[in-house]
Design an enzyme around this catalytic site. Structure first.
Site, PDB file in Angstrom:
ATOM      1  N   LYS A 132      78.046  -2.110  65.377  1.00  0.00           N
ATOM      2  CA  LYS A 132      78.280  -3.487  64.965  1.00  0.00           C
ATOM      3  C   LYS A 132      79.452  -3.597  63.998  1.00  0.00           C
ATOM      4  O   LYS A 132      80.305  -4.460  64.162  1.00  0.00           O
ATOM      5  CB  LYS A 132      77.002  -4.065  64.314  1.00  0.00           C
ATOM      6  N   HIS A 179      83.100  -0.544  68.086  1.00  0.00           N
ATOM      7  CA  HIS A 179      82.572   0.138  69.273  1.00  0.00           C
ATOM      8  C   HIS A 179      83.669   0.369  70.303  1.00  0.00           C
ATOM      9  O   HIS A 179      83.706  -0.272  71.345  1.00  0.00           O
ATOM     10  CB  HIS A 179      81.424  -0.695  69.850  1.00  0.00           C
ATOM     11  N   SER A 196      78.514  -6.023  68.991  1.00  0.00           N
ATOM     12  CA  SER A 196      79.610  -5.165  68.546  1.00  0.00           C
ATOM     13  C   SER A 196      80.922  -5.761  69.037  1.00  0.00           C
ATOM     14  O   SER A 196      80.949  -6.463  70.039  1.00  0.00           O
ATOM     15  CB  SER A 196      79.423  -3.747  69.077  1.00  0.00           C
ATOM     16  N   CYS A 236      79.030   3.660  77.946  1.00  0.00           N
ATOM     17  CA  CYS A 236      79.076   3.651  76.472  1.00  0.00           C
ATOM     18  C   CYS A 236      78.579   4.968  75.885  1.00  0.00           C
ATOM     19  O   CYS A 236      78.684   5.194  74.685  1.00  0.00           O
ATOM     20  CB  CYS A 236      78.261   2.485  75.916  1.00  0.00           C
TER      21      CYS A 236
END
Ligand SMILES: [Zn+2]
Lengths: 142, 386
Positions: free
Chosen positions: B331, B335, B210, B86
């Protein structure tokens, strides 16, 4: 994920069936999963195989309600970090009790279970899960 | 030879479930907007970096460096693809920063992208779980939300953090996203709805998490001396730092703190000669709302255990003392994994330029972004200034 080859699991069978990790003779630290290098001592470390007793307590946990296809049939299931009596923590399911009764600090012991199937027609993976050492009644906290 | 590094252009694709658009479409869109915004032309670009986590599994395509160069008509330009789960987007920004600072490249296009909606939900869950320690966590049934639930449960146990506080992060970030034209959810959501949303991994609910998002973000970065040729409002990268931690969460010293965040933030502040109170606006990695609470503590906005109070008291609102995620965060902006770290920098650049419209933090001069890989195995911190 469905076509994961058998070798990836076969290589780990000793560890995953019997909770075999490593112990560093130099600094005394226990490791599970087994580590090829002791992070404390690195090249000065001397690692030997160690079979954990399989006893510990719940350090933290969650109840999984949305899972990938391989785990759908088990939902909802309790997944936890178990702190082994020798020190290290591992990630495993908690079984043989009501999810409502699981709490931080609960004493647990390892049991041998089917973990998952690797998709339709894939291999079946066995290994450790944990269960309460005592029959839990009500919502007693330790 | 060390040179200062500037951001001279920013661009975004729309974030959301974009059924009609491919990975190539959104990547090109973000890159073209960034190039138009900067005023450079293709011949000025001497390198491309693209951040992405799992295009191979989400879409069947790897080798994204060449793909990005080709789509932009820049097939002669060297293009690097980087992956840090991520934090892939932040890693791309940092790679470009290092390349320009060292003098190896002069002017680069930086991209981040992820196309997540081309697979089923089950396959998406499996793919996201490769950001964990798959062999020892995911393999045993620990989903990605479950690992953040582990942190949340300990945080609640040790510090009394509440479900309501975790939900207030959602409320704040959705409120901010209504003013972000690229955000996936441009609408507020009431506290009661968040607190009654379905549990996915107790205590984490669907609205603490998310979403699945398609999206891309882009930057044009160059050496500070070149920047003045193209813009009157360059934004400078004052520092870029990165730290690692154990891959699996169960090996961490303390799962209510991300040591990699503490370390990389400290070095970034030191490198830029700033203190945390000098920063005006923050973009923090809220893949789960407990993440935002933990990060506000770990970067030093409050002491350990008080992050829940911070959001409760409105300190992290756009008009609060420490505005966190004016963009809507992961959120509510969405994402798209590899795009997130770049999108955070896009937002900070807009904020510092004064171009953030209705979500503008008044007079923002310094901004800080934290981009996390996995459950904290990678932390990348950037501090920007005008
Ligand atoms: Zn050792």
């Amino acid at each position: 994920m469905a076509e994961k080859p058998v070798a990836q699991f076969w290589r780990k069978i000793r560890s995953v069936y019997n909770i075999v990790g490593t112990h560093c003779k130099t600094c005394g630290e226990y490791y599970f999963p087994p580590r090829p290098v002791c992070p404390n001592c690195r090249r000065k470390g001397e690692l030997e195989e160690y079979k954990f007793k399989g006893l510990g307590k719940v350090y933290t946990f969650s109840v999984v309600r949305q899972a990938p296809p391989e785990f759908k049939r088990q939902v909802p299931y309790v997944i936890a970090q178990v702190e082994l009596d020798e020190g290290p923590r591992l990630t495993a399911q908690i079984v043989n009790c009501d999810p409502e009764d699981v709490h931080i600090g609960m004493r647990v012991r390892a049991c041998f279970r089917k973990i998952r199937e690797m998709g339709g027609g894939g291999i079946i993976v066995y290994g450790y899960k944990f269960e309460p050492t005592m029959k839990v009644t009500g919502h007693n906290k330790e | 030879m060390e040179r200062d590094v500037a951001i001279i252009g920013v661009g975004m694709s729309k974030f959301g479930e974009l059924w009609e658009k491919s990975l190539r479409d959104i990547t090109l869109e973000a890159g073209m907007y960034a190039i138009f915004d900067s005023g450079v032309s293709g011949k000025d670009i001497d390198g491309i970096v693209i951040g992405n986590m799992s295009a191979g599994r989400f879409t069947g395509q790897e080798h994204l460096g060449a793909m990005a160069a080709d789509m932009g008509g820049l097939a002669g330009v060297p293009a690097y693809s980087v992956e840090a789960a991520c934090a892939s987007g932040g890693a791309a920004v940092r790679q470009a920063y290092m390349a320009i600072k060292s003098g190896e490249h002069d002017l680069m296009l930086v991209l981040g992208c992820e196309k997540m909606s081309d697979v089923t939900q089950g396959e998406a869950i499996n793919t996201v779980s490769v950001a964990t320690d798959w062999e020892w966590e995911g393999m045993f049934g620990a989903t990605f939300p479950a690992l953040y639930a582990f942190m949340a449960r300990r945080h609640m146990h040790q510090y009394g953090t509440t479900e309501e506080q975790m939900s207030l992060v959602t409320v704040k970030n959705h409120k901010n996203a209504q003013w972000n034209p690229w955000a996936q959810f441009q609408r507020p959501v009431p506290l009661e709805i968040v607190m009654k949303s379905g549990l996915i991994a107790d205590p984490i609910r669907v609205l603490h998490s998310s979403p699945v998002t398609d999206g891309a973000a882009g930057l044009v970065m160059c050496s500070a001396d070149l920047a003045k040729k193209f813009t009157d409002t360059p934004i400078y990268i004052l520092s870029s730092e990165q730290a690692s931690d154990t891959l699996s969460l169960h090996d961490r010293r303390d799962i209510t703190t991300m040591d990699a965040v503490v370390r990389s933030t400290k070095s970034a502040l030191k490198e830029s000669g700033l203190e945390i109170k000098d920063i005006d606006v923050f973009e923090l990695h809220d893949s789960f709302t407990i993440g935002e609470i933990i990060l506000t503590e770990d970067i030093g906005l409050t002491e350990k255990g008080k992050g829940g109070k911070l959001v409760e008291e409105g300190v992290t609102e756009i008009d609060g003392k420490y505005p966190v995620n004016p963009s809507g965060g992961l959120k509510a902006r969405g994402h798209p994994i590899g795009a997130t770290g770049v999108a955070q920098i896009v937002e900070l650049a807009l904020q510092l330029r004064g171009d953030a419209e209705k979500r503008q933090v008044d007079g923002a001069e310094k901004g800080l972004a934290v981009n996390i890989g996995g459950t904290g195995g990678t932390s990348i911190v950037h501090i920007l200034g005008r």
